[in-house]
Write an enzyme that holds these catalytic residues in place. Structure first.
Site, PDB file in Angstrom:
ATOM      1  N   ASN A   9      36.022  64.851  98.376  1.00 56.68           N
ATOM      2  CA  ASN A   9      34.646  64.550  97.996  1.00 56.68           C
ATOM      3  C   ASN A   9      34.370  63.084  98.362  1.00 56.68           C
ATOM      4  O   ASN A   9      35.017  62.174  97.857  1.00 56.68           O
ATOM      5  CB  ASN A   9      34.464  64.787  96.488  1.00 56.68           C
ATOM      6  N   HIS A  12      31.699  58.816  96.719  1.00 52.65           N
ATOM      7  CA  HIS A  12      31.777  57.441  96.222  1.00 52.65           C
ATOM      8  C   HIS A  12      31.993  56.397  97.313  1.00 52.65           C
ATOM      9  O   HIS A  12      31.892  55.199  97.044  1.00 52.65           O
ATOM     10  CB  HIS A  12      32.767  57.356  95.069  1.00 52.65           C
ATOM     11  N   HIS A  45      27.935  65.728  97.485  1.00 54.82           N
ATOM     12  CA  HIS A  45      26.930  66.158  96.504  1.00 54.82           C
ATOM     13  C   HIS A  45      25.632  65.397  96.760  1.00 54.82           C
ATOM     14  O   HIS A  45      25.574  64.184  96.549  1.00 54.82           O
ATOM     15  CB  HIS A  45      27.478  65.870  95.105  1.00 54.82           C
ATOM     16  N   ARG A  47      22.499  64.578  95.321  1.00 51.50           N
ATOM     17  CA  ARG A  47      21.853  64.659  94.011  1.00 51.50           C
ATOM     18  C   ARG A  47      20.352  64.490  94.159  1.00 51.50           C
ATOM     19  O   ARG A  47      19.868  63.869  95.109  1.00 51.50           O
ATOM     20  CB  ARG A  47      22.406  63.577  93.077  1.00 51.50           C
ATOM     21  N   ARG A  51      21.560  59.199  94.504  1.00 52.94           N
ATOM     22  CA  ARG A  51      22.232  57.951  94.086  1.00 52.94           C
ATOM     23  C   ARG A  51      23.421  57.606  94.975  1.00 52.94           C
ATOM     24  O   ARG A  51      23.816  56.467  95.055  1.00 52.94           O
ATOM     25  CB  ARG A  51      22.662  58.026  92.619  1.00 52.94           C
ATOM     26  N   GLU A  72      27.654  70.295  97.840  1.00 56.15           N
ATOM     27  CA  GLU A  72      27.485  70.451  96.394  1.00 56.15           C
ATOM     28  C   GLU A  72      26.041  70.148  96.043  1.00 56.15           C
ATOM     29  O   GLU A  72      25.493  69.132  96.506  1.00 56.15           O
ATOM     30  CB  GLU A  72      28.405  69.433  95.718  1.00 56.15           C
ATOM     31  N   THR A 103      28.968  65.117  87.205  1.00 56.81           N
ATOM     32  CA  THR A 103      28.740  66.478  86.716  1.00 56.81           C
ATOM     33  C   THR A 103      29.529  66.659  85.419  1.00 56.81           C
ATOM     34  O   THR A 103      30.731  66.445  85.394  1.00 56.81           O
ATOM     35  CB  THR A 103      29.217  67.489  87.771  1.00 56.81           C
ATOM     36  N   GLU A 153      34.562  77.517  91.499  1.00 61.58           N
ATOM     37  CA  GLU A 153      35.357  76.287  91.400  1.00 61.58           C
ATOM     38  C   GLU A 153      35.539  76.000  89.915  1.00 61.58           C
ATOM     39  O   GLU A 153      34.564  75.810  89.179  1.00 61.58           O
ATOM     40  CB  GLU A 153      34.662  75.109  92.091  1.00 61.58           C
ATOM     41  N   HIS A 192      37.326  68.222  89.896  1.00 62.40           N
ATOM     42  CA  HIS A 192      36.746  67.259  88.962  1.00 62.40           C
ATOM     43  C   HIS A 192      37.825  66.474  88.237  1.00 62.40           C
ATOM     44  O   HIS A 192      38.548  67.009  87.405  1.00 62.40           O
ATOM     45  CB  HIS A 192      35.811  67.904  87.939  1.00 62.40           C
TER      46      HIS A 192
HETATM   47  N1  PXP Z   1      33.942  69.385  92.206  1.00 65.13           N
HETATM   48  C1  PXP Z   1      32.722  69.289  91.627  1.00 65.13           C
HETATM   49  C2  PXP Z   1      31.941  70.539  91.427  1.00 65.13           C
HETATM   50  C3  PXP Z   1      32.189  68.042  91.261  1.00 65.13           C
HETATM   51  O1  PXP Z   1      30.982  67.962  90.686  1.00 65.13           O
HETATM   52  C4  PXP Z   1      32.935  66.880  91.546  1.00 65.13           C
HETATM   53  C5  PXP Z   1      32.361  65.540  91.224  1.00 65.13           C
HETATM   54  O2  PXP Z   1      31.231  65.326  92.001  1.00 65.13           O
HETATM   55  C6  PXP Z   1      34.186  67.031  92.151  1.00 65.13           C
HETATM   56  C7  PXP Z   1      34.682  68.295  92.446  1.00 65.13           C
HETATM   57  C8  PXP Z   1      35.045  65.852  92.478  1.00 65.13           C
HETATM   58  O3  PXP Z   1      35.369  65.223  91.285  1.00 65.13           O
HETATM   59  P1  PXP Z   1      36.085  63.816  91.313  1.00 65.13           P
HETATM   60  O4  PXP Z   1      35.205  62.887  92.075  1.00 65.13           O
HETATM   61  O5  PXP Z   1      36.195  63.473  89.862  1.00 65.13           O
HETATM   62  O6  PXP Z   1      37.421  64.014  91.966  1.00 65.13           O
END
Ligand code: PXP
Length: 248
Positions: A9, A12, A45, A47, A51, A72, A103, A153, A192
């Protein structure tokens, strides 16, 4: 047994870029580096408040990286239109509220059939696989099957945040959730909050085929570089998977 796929992901990297409003660091460049380091897919993602990931990032991630894109998004018309234009490999539907930092919980699928069935088929009609981010709760998993999802997921957040016996209990919920998904014919992912400490035990669950991990890898890459952080996560995932092979 197949290795556990790692979906990075990339959100960030965009968070850091957006802190100064420019173009650096570029999440697409980071995704290309991660591809070289061996990730199997990229998750991003978009959003509602944009952001971190922006619309242009999603198009570039699809067209410039050469890895499957897991888009996402919230189940809104705006996002469906973008997804249908981008044509990612998969869409992962998540709940979204403006105030949350990230999330917070799984999607409430049970009872949302009237809204979700047409939404999911609209995406599937153009060849997008649909994943639902759910808590490891049998009611939500069965509802995901009933609304026609391809993938679930499982929300790993409560497992990661718990300690000791409570963490073991959360891991068991994920394991049972993955077994139920397999019985129902749903592909099972997890994500997550996962980090070096928690990834091995989920990798040991044989029915889970993909882990989506972001914040920890991007944070760790400040210390050791993105390629090294990805490789270390891969090593731990493979070690966990080895246990699954031994016990199944
Ligand atoms: N899966 C989903 C559905 C999420 O919402 C997120 C966070 O955006 C992640 C995975 C990745 O989570 P993390 O950034 O905490 O590893």
């Amino acid at each position: 047994m197949e290795h556990l796929r790692l979906g990075l992901n990339i959100d960030h990297v965009a968070t850091v870029r957006n802190a100064r409003g420019g173009t650096h660091p570029d999440p697409v460049a980071a995704a290309k580096l991660a591809a070289k380091a061996g990730v199997d897919g990229i998750t991003a993602h978009l959003r509602e408040d944009r952001r971190h990931i922006r619309d242009a990032d999603i198009y570039r991630l699809k067209h410039e990286v050469g890895l499957p894109l897991n888009f996402e998004m919230a189940a809104t018309d705006e996002m469906a239109e973008i997804a249908i234009d981008v044509l990612p490999n998969a869409c992962c539907l998540v709940p979204e509220s403006r105030e949350e930092l990230t999330t917070e919980g799984g999607l409430v699928v049970h009872g949302s059939q009237n809204r979700l069935v047409p939404f999911i088929s609209r995406l599937q009609d153009v060849g997008i696989r649909v994943s639902l981010f759910v808590d490891p709760d049998p009611i939500q998993i069965e509802a995901a099957k009933a609304v026609g999802a391809d993938i679930i997921e499982l929300h790993a957040g409560p497992y990661v945040e718990a300690q000791g016996a409570a963490r073991a209990a959360e891991l068991t919920r994920i394991q049972h959730g993955a077994e139920l998904a397999a019985r129902l014919g749903l592909e099972c992912h997890v994500g997550h909050g996962l980090n070096y400490e928690t990834v091995e035990d989920v990798a040991a669950i044989p029915h889970i085929v993909e882990a989506n991990i972001g914040h920890f890898i991007v944070g760790e890459s400040i210390m050791v570089g993105l390629e090294q952080a990805v490789r270390q996560m891969r090593t731990l995932m493979d070690a966990g998977r080895e246990r699954a092979t031994c016990t199944s």
